[in-house]
Scaffold this motif. Structure first.
Motif, PDB file in Angstrom:
ATOM      1  N   GLU A  38       0.842  -1.177   0.000  1.00  0.00           N
ATOM      2  CA  GLU A  38       0.000   0.000   0.000  1.00  0.00           C
ATOM      3  C   GLU A  38       0.889   1.241   0.000  1.00  0.00           C
ATOM      4  O   GLU A  38       1.765   1.403   0.846  1.00  0.00           O
ATOM      5  CB  GLU A  38      -0.902   0.013   1.232  1.00  0.00           C
ATOM      6  CG  GLU A  38      -1.778   1.239   1.340  1.00  0.00           C
ATOM      7  CD  GLU A  38      -2.543   1.274   2.651  1.00  0.00           C
ATOM      8  OE1 GLU A  38      -2.352   0.366   3.487  1.00  0.00           O
ATOM      9  OE2 GLU A  38      -3.311   2.227   2.859  1.00  0.00           O
ATOM     10  N   VAL A  39       0.632   2.108  -0.949  1.00  0.00           N
ATOM     11  CA  VAL A  39       1.396   3.352  -1.024  1.00  0.00           C
ATOM     12  C   VAL A  39       0.991   4.262   0.123  1.00  0.00           C
ATOM     13  O   VAL A  39      -0.196   4.455   0.398  1.00  0.00           O
ATOM     14  CB  VAL A  39       1.169   4.056  -2.365  1.00  0.00           C
ATOM     15  CG1 VAL A  39       1.862   5.411  -2.377  1.00  0.00           C
ATOM     16  CG2 VAL A  39       1.675   3.186  -3.510  1.00  0.00           C
ATOM     17  N   GLN A  40       1.986   4.807   0.778  1.00  0.00           N
ATOM     18  CA  GLN A  40       1.725   5.755   1.860  1.00  0.00           C
ATOM     19  C   GLN A  40       2.594   6.989   1.686  1.00  0.00           C
ATOM     20  O   GLN A  40       3.759   6.896   1.283  1.00  0.00           O
ATOM     21  CB  GLN A  40       2.006   5.119   3.222  1.00  0.00           C
ATOM     22  CG  GLN A  40       1.027   4.034   3.606  1.00  0.00           C
ATOM     23  CD  GLN A  40       1.200   3.593   5.047  1.00  0.00           C
ATOM     24  OE1 GLN A  40       2.260   3.750   5.636  1.00  0.00           O
ATOM     25  NE2 GLN A  40       0.141   3.054   5.633  1.00  0.00           N
ATOM     26  N   LEU A  41       2.026   8.127   1.998  1.00  0.00           N
ATOM     27  CA  LEU A  41       2.756   9.391   2.024  1.00  0.00           C
ATOM     28  C   LEU A  41       2.630   9.937   3.436  1.00  0.00           C
ATOM     29  O   LEU A  41       1.545  10.307   3.866  1.00  0.00           O
ATOM     30  CB  LEU A  41       2.179  10.375   1.008  1.00  0.00           C
ATOM     31  CG  LEU A  41       2.285   9.966  -0.460  1.00  0.00           C
ATOM     32  CD1 LEU A  41       1.544  10.951  -1.351  1.00  0.00           C
ATOM     33  CD2 LEU A  41       3.744   9.878  -0.874  1.00  0.00           C
ATOM     34  N   ALA A  57       7.662   8.846   1.204  1.00  0.00           N
ATOM     35  CA  ALA A  57       6.836   7.952   0.390  1.00  0.00           C
ATOM     36  C   ALA A  57       7.293   6.506   0.575  1.00  0.00           C
ATOM     37  O   ALA A  57       8.491   6.231   0.622  1.00  0.00           O
ATOM     38  CB  ALA A  57       6.928   8.348  -1.081  1.00  0.00           C
ATOM     39  N   VAL A  83       2.097  15.005  -2.546  1.00  0.00           N
ATOM     40  CA  VAL A  83       1.611  14.122  -3.612  1.00  0.00           C
ATOM     41  C   VAL A  83       2.758  13.329  -4.218  1.00  0.00           C
ATOM     42  O   VAL A  83       3.914  13.731  -4.140  1.00  0.00           O
ATOM     43  CB  VAL A  83       0.890  14.920  -4.717  1.00  0.00           C
ATOM     44  CG1 VAL A  83      -0.327  15.639  -4.171  1.00  0.00           C
ATOM     45  CG2 VAL A  83       1.838  15.895  -5.402  1.00  0.00           C
ATOM     46  N   ASP A  88      -0.567  10.576  -8.673  1.00  0.00           N
ATOM     47  CA  ASP A  88      -1.121   9.242  -8.520  1.00  0.00           C
ATOM     48  C   ASP A  88      -1.620   8.996  -7.100  1.00  0.00           C
ATOM     49  O   ASP A  88      -2.558   8.210  -6.890  1.00  0.00           O
ATOM     50  CB  ASP A  88      -0.055   8.190  -8.867  1.00  0.00           C
ATOM     51  CG  ASP A  88       0.325   8.236 -10.331  1.00  0.00           C
ATOM     52  OD1 ASP A  88       1.455   8.657 -10.647  1.00  0.00           O
ATOM     53  OD2 ASP A  88      -0.517   7.869 -11.161  1.00  0.00           O
ATOM     54  N   TYR A  89      -0.989   9.650  -6.159  1.00  0.00           N
ATOM     55  CA  TYR A  89      -1.361   9.475  -4.755  1.00  0.00           C
ATOM     56  C   TYR A  89      -1.277  10.809  -4.021  1.00  0.00           C
ATOM     57  O   TYR A  89      -0.439  11.653  -4.349  1.00  0.00           O
ATOM     58  CB  TYR A  89      -0.440   8.455  -4.072  1.00  0.00           C
ATOM     59  CG  TYR A  89      -0.541   7.075  -4.657  1.00  0.00           C
ATOM     60  CD1 TYR A  89       0.322   6.674  -5.665  1.00  0.00           C
ATOM     61  CD2 TYR A  89      -1.508   6.186  -4.206  1.00  0.00           C
ATOM     62  CE1 TYR A  89       0.224   5.409  -6.226  1.00  0.00           C
ATOM     63  CE2 TYR A  89      -1.607   4.917  -4.755  1.00  0.00           C
ATOM     64  CZ  TYR A  89      -0.746   4.534  -5.756  1.00  0.00           C
ATOM     65  OH  TYR A  89      -0.852   3.278  -6.294  1.00  0.00           O
ATOM     66  N   TRP A  90      -2.147  10.925  -3.010  1.00  0.00           N
ATOM     67  CA  TRP A  90      -2.195  12.127  -2.180  1.00  0.00           C
ATOM     68  C   TRP A  90      -1.992  11.743  -0.723  1.00  0.00           C
ATOM     69  O   TRP A  90      -2.519  10.726  -0.263  1.00  0.00           O
ATOM     70  CB  TRP A  90      -3.560  12.803  -2.309  1.00  0.00           C
ATOM     71  CG  TRP A  90      -3.798  13.422  -3.642  1.00  0.00           C
ATOM     72  CD1 TRP A  90      -4.095  12.787  -4.812  1.00  0.00           C
ATOM     73  CD2 TRP A  90      -3.777  14.817  -3.946  1.00  0.00           C
ATOM     74  NE1 TRP A  90      -4.247  13.693  -5.817  1.00  0.00           N
ATOM     75  CE2 TRP A  90      -4.062  14.954  -5.319  1.00  0.00           C
ATOM     76  CE3 TRP A  90      -3.555  15.973  -3.191  1.00  0.00           C
ATOM     77  CZ2 TRP A  90      -4.130  16.193  -5.960  1.00  0.00           C
ATOM     78  CZ3 TRP A  90      -3.618  17.207  -3.811  1.00  0.00           C
ATOM     79  CH2 TRP A  90      -3.902  17.305  -5.192  1.00  0.00           C
ATOM     80  N   GLY A  91      -1.257  12.576  -0.021  1.00  0.00           N
ATOM     81  CA  GLY A  91      -1.135  12.394   1.417  1.00  0.00           C
ATOM     82  C   GLY A  91      -2.198  13.207   2.136  1.00  0.00           C
ATOM     83  O   GLY A  91      -2.949  13.963   1.516  1.00  0.00           O
TER      84      GLY A  91
END
Length: 130
Positions: A1-4, A24, A97, A118-121
């Motif tokens: 799982e991607v995490q920021l 990230a 991001v 692609d992903y947001w924190g």
């Protein structure tokens, strides 16, 4: 799982400084960029800075150019946004991001800074008092 994982922010007087960081994790891509957006109450979201982990090129919005500096530690998959000479109009929620893939911000003709993240924190509040 991607995490920021974002940190930093807070309350500062005008003219002061703050530093945001964004770590990230959870992905295998070697090429990616980390950046920040911000959104003030009643205003549109604003893209303010990016750094390419691939070639260390950077992008700054005109509103922060010369005052904010983005840097990175590729070994830690972490970017930092040093914010100096802060103004009350910098007050906003700042979002870290992640953009996956090889990107360079060194060629303004590519408009790479307009690529959607692609992903947001989670956002972090920055408040600058006058």
């Amino acid at each position: 799982e991607v995490q920021l994982q974002a940190s930093g922010g807070g309350l500062v007087q005008a003219g002061g400084s703050l530093r945001l960081s964004c770590a990230a994790s959870g992905f295998a891509n070697r090429d990616f960029s980390i950046g920040w957006f911000r959104q003030a109450p009643g205003k549109e979201r604003e893209r303010i800075s990016y750094i390419s982990i691939s070639d260390s090129s950077t992008y700054y919005a005109d509103s922060v150019k010369g005052r904010f500096t983005i840097s990175s530690d590729s070994a830690k998959n972490t970017a930092y946004l040093q914010m100096n000479s802060l103004k009350p109009e910098d007050t906003a929620v700042y979002y870290c991001v992640l953009v996956l893939g090889w990107i360079t911000y060194s060629d303004p003709n590519t408009a790479a800074h307009e690529f959607e993240p692609d992903y947001w924190g989670k956002g972090t509040q920055v408040t600058v008092s006058s």
